[in-house]
Motif scaffolding. Structure first.
Motif, PDB file in Angstrom:
ATOM      1  N   LYS A   1       0.822  -1.073   0.008  1.00 57.01           N
ATOM      2  CA  LYS A   1       0.075   0.167  -0.197  1.00 57.01           C
ATOM      3  C   LYS A   1       0.775   1.160  -0.105  1.00 57.01           C
ATOM      4  N   ASP A   2       2.133   1.109   0.340  1.00 58.94           N
ATOM      5  CA  ASP A   2       2.983   2.450   0.634  1.00 58.94           C
ATOM      6  C   ASP A   2       3.075   3.144  -0.746  1.00 58.94           C
ATOM      7  N   ARG A   3       3.072   2.318  -1.777  1.00 58.25           N
ATOM      8  CA  ARG A   3       3.431   2.922  -3.145  1.00 58.25           C
ATOM      9  C   ARG A   3       2.552   3.876  -3.564  1.00 58.25           C
ATOM     10  N   GLY A   4       1.204   3.515  -3.424  1.00 52.55           N
ATOM     11  CA  GLY A   4      -0.259   4.196  -3.563  1.00 52.55           C
ATOM     12  C   GLY A   4      -0.192   5.438  -2.923  1.00 52.55           C
ATOM     13  N   MET A   5       0.404   5.174  -1.537  1.00 51.14           N
ATOM     14  CA  MET A   5       0.142   6.005  -0.364  1.00 51.14           C
ATOM     15  C   MET A   5       1.081   7.205  -0.465  1.00 51.14           C
ATOM     16  N   THR A   6       2.177   7.069  -0.813  1.00 52.04           N
ATOM     17  CA  THR A   6       3.131   8.292  -1.027  1.00 52.04           C
ATOM     18  C   THR A   6       2.614   9.023  -2.186  1.00 52.04           C
ATOM     19  N   ALA A   7       1.973   8.562  -3.285  1.00 49.74           N
ATOM     20  CA  ALA A   7       1.267   9.344  -4.350  1.00 49.74           C
ATOM     21  C   ALA A   7      -0.047  10.055  -3.709  1.00 49.74           C
ATOM     22  N   ALA A   8      -0.850   9.378  -2.839  1.00 46.60           N
ATOM     23  CA  ALA A   8      -2.081  10.081  -2.585  1.00 46.60           C
ATOM     24  C   ALA A   8      -1.812  11.075  -1.512  1.00 46.60           C
ATOM     25  N   VAL A   9      -0.824  10.894  -0.834  1.00 42.85           N
ATOM     26  CA  VAL A   9      -0.682  11.944   0.288  1.00 42.85           C
ATOM     27  C   VAL A   9       0.105  13.208  -0.199  1.00 42.85           C
ATOM     28  N   THR A  10       1.037  12.762  -1.093  1.00 48.54           N
ATOM     29  CA  THR A  10       1.814  13.895  -1.930  1.00 48.54           C
ATOM     30  C   THR A  10       0.700  14.621  -2.386  1.00 48.54           C
ATOM     31  N   ASP A  11      -0.256  14.056  -3.325  1.00 53.40           N
ATOM     32  CA  ASP A  11      -1.055  14.690  -4.133  1.00 53.40           C
ATOM     33  C   ASP A  11      -2.281  15.555  -3.291  1.00 53.40           C
ATOM     34  N   ALA A  12      -2.437  14.924  -2.134  1.00 54.15           N
ATOM     35  CA  ALA A  12      -3.480  15.559  -1.267  1.00 54.15           C
ATOM     36  C   ALA A  12      -2.812  16.752  -0.792  1.00 54.15           C
ATOM     37  N   LEU A  13      -1.596  16.768  -0.250  1.00 52.81           N
ATOM     38  CA  LEU A  13      -0.916  17.935   0.108  1.00 52.81           C
ATOM     39  C   LEU A  13      -0.926  19.060  -0.605  1.00 52.81           C
ATOM     40  N   ALA A  14      -0.571  18.830  -2.071  1.00 48.49           N
ATOM     41  CA  ALA A  14      -0.502  19.626  -3.222  1.00 48.49           C
ATOM     42  C   ALA A  14      -2.076  20.386  -3.212  1.00 48.49           C
ATOM     43  N   ARG A  15      -3.029  19.690  -2.782  1.00 47.37           N
ATOM     44  CA  ARG A  15      -4.439  20.127  -3.108  1.00 47.37           C
ATOM     45  C   ARG A  15      -4.936  20.920  -1.748  1.00 47.37           C
ATOM     46  N   GLY A  16      -3.802  20.787  -0.936  1.00 50.43           N
ATOM     47  CA  GLY A  16      -4.220  21.657   0.413  1.00 50.43           C
ATOM     48  C   GLY A  16      -4.812  20.778   1.468  1.00 50.43           C
TER      49      GLY A  16
END
Ligand code: AN7
Length: 363
Positions: free
Chosen positions: A71-86
């Motif tokens: 799950k860590d592969r998708g989670m680094t992407a999801a949290v990085t993306d979420a952070l960029a969206r505020g």
């Protein structure tokens, strides 16, 4: 989190550092990583003799990711993306591994995380992780599917980001596992076997292999072999399962959100999906640990049980084939299953010494 060059240019860097140029995600607020990915593709010749004789069998050991699962592969992407969206907080429903991963990456990013779990059905290693990483852990009476329905509803109303595999960034991060398999083998395998729960992983592998082939990194794509537990096999049965049951709690899912995508992946890859019993899962779980020294959780062993069954049924002809089984989570995630019925009563030191002598002299 620190995305300054000195920090992010570690020798490895994680899946976004490595493959971010092939990922459709936002990252302008910095990359949230625990240096996930780059997991071993272990040759497994002794296991092959048992389950797929004559094949070149490999194990993609995803249990070696930072929180112990793929799950860590998708989670680094999801949290990085979420952070960029505020985003200031994230949430998921989970059978356990997504929860532990979301909690860890949220901690790394300095945002809040809540996880909603089916009470009593989450392996202790996963629960322990979610607690340790500081998530708000919310058990509910009900199944994973109930938990997800509830969480989706809240996310439509409240400013909280859903990080289940409905989130497109999750798939973008997860597909990097296919890139790694192709890099290590120099091409796609003939078959890639993996457990199927919510079907995010099978969706991601297929996207990864297709993209690798399109960019010339491999000459062909593999056939995917999806494996479900007999007591929670909605895709095999062709209908949702109201009360899914299996000892492989990670894949105790009755209505997968990526169902359509999984069917497309199976069709387009000329793959197959099948169900295996809990007994077969547990046999495979013990076999891979005892023959190869690789400890995975029960859901992960479903990939091996499924391969063995597919060979038995003639669905997969192993001779001369390159086959990868994806081991999605570490065995330590579920210590209770590992210990069940296997610890002997204490013996006297003399009796122990006798046993050791017999062991040493055994042929
Ligand atoms: C070890 O953590 O759904 O088919 O909430 O933990 O992509 O869902 C876990 C799934 C396989 C199935 N192996 O993957 C969750 C969750 C392990 C898993 C799966 C899961 P998907």
């Amino acid at each position: 989190m620190d995305s300054s060059p000195a920090h992010s240019r570690s020798p490895y860097g994680g899946v976004i550092a490595r493959y971010g140029d092939r990922m459709d995600i936002r990252s302008e607020s910095g990359i949230v990583t625990l240096l996930e990915g780059d997991t071993p593709l272990l040759p497994a010749p002794r296991l092959a003799d048992h389950v797929a004789p004559g094949s070149r069998l490999f194990l993609k050991y995803e249990g070696l990711n930072p929180t112990g699962s793929f799950k860590d592969r998708g989670m680094t992407a999801a949290v990085t993306d979420a952070l960029a969206r505020g985003a200031k907080s994230i949430v998921c429903a989970s059978t356990g591994n997504t929860a532990a991963s979301a909690a860890a990456y949220a901690a790394r990013a300095g945002i809040r995380c809540a996880v909603v779990l089916p009470e009593g059905k989450v392996a202790h290693g996963k629960l322990a992780g979610a607690i340790a990483y500081g998530a708000d852990v919310i058990p509910i009476r009900g199944s994973f599917d109930d938990a997800l329905a509830g969480v989706r509803e809240v996310c439509e109303r409240a400013p909280i980001t859903l990080v289940n595999s409905l989130n497109p960034a999750r798939i973008e991060g997860q597909k990097t596992a296919a890139f790694e398999v192709v890099e290590t083998l120099g091409d796609s395998p003939d078959w890639l076997a993996l457990p199927v729960g919510n079907a995010g992983n099978i969706t991601s592998y297929w996207r990864g292999f297709r993209e690798a082939a399109a960019s010339g990194d491999c000459a062909r794509t593999p056939a995917l072999l999806g494996v479900q537990a007999a007591g929670s096999a909605p895709i095999v049965l062709g209908q949702p399962v109201e009360r899914p049951e299996t000892c492989a709690t990670a894949i105790r899912i009755g209505n997968p959100v990526r169902w359509k995508d999984a069917e497309a992946a199976l069709r387009e890859s000329r793959g197959r999906i099948l169900a295996v019993t809990d007994e077969a899962i547990m046999a495979a779980y013990r076999l891979v640990a005892a023959t190869e020294g690789v400890f995975c959780e029960p859901a992960s062993a479903a990939s091996i049980a499924g391969l063995a069954e597919a060979v038995r049924q003639g669905m997969v002809q192993p001779e001369g084939r390159t086959i990868v089984c994806v081991l999605t989570g570490h065995g330590l995630k579920d210590p209770d299953v590992a210990m069940r019925g296997s610890v002997s009563e204490p013996e006297s030191l003399e009796a122990a010494a006798e046993r050791l002598t017999r062991l040493a002299e055994a042929r």
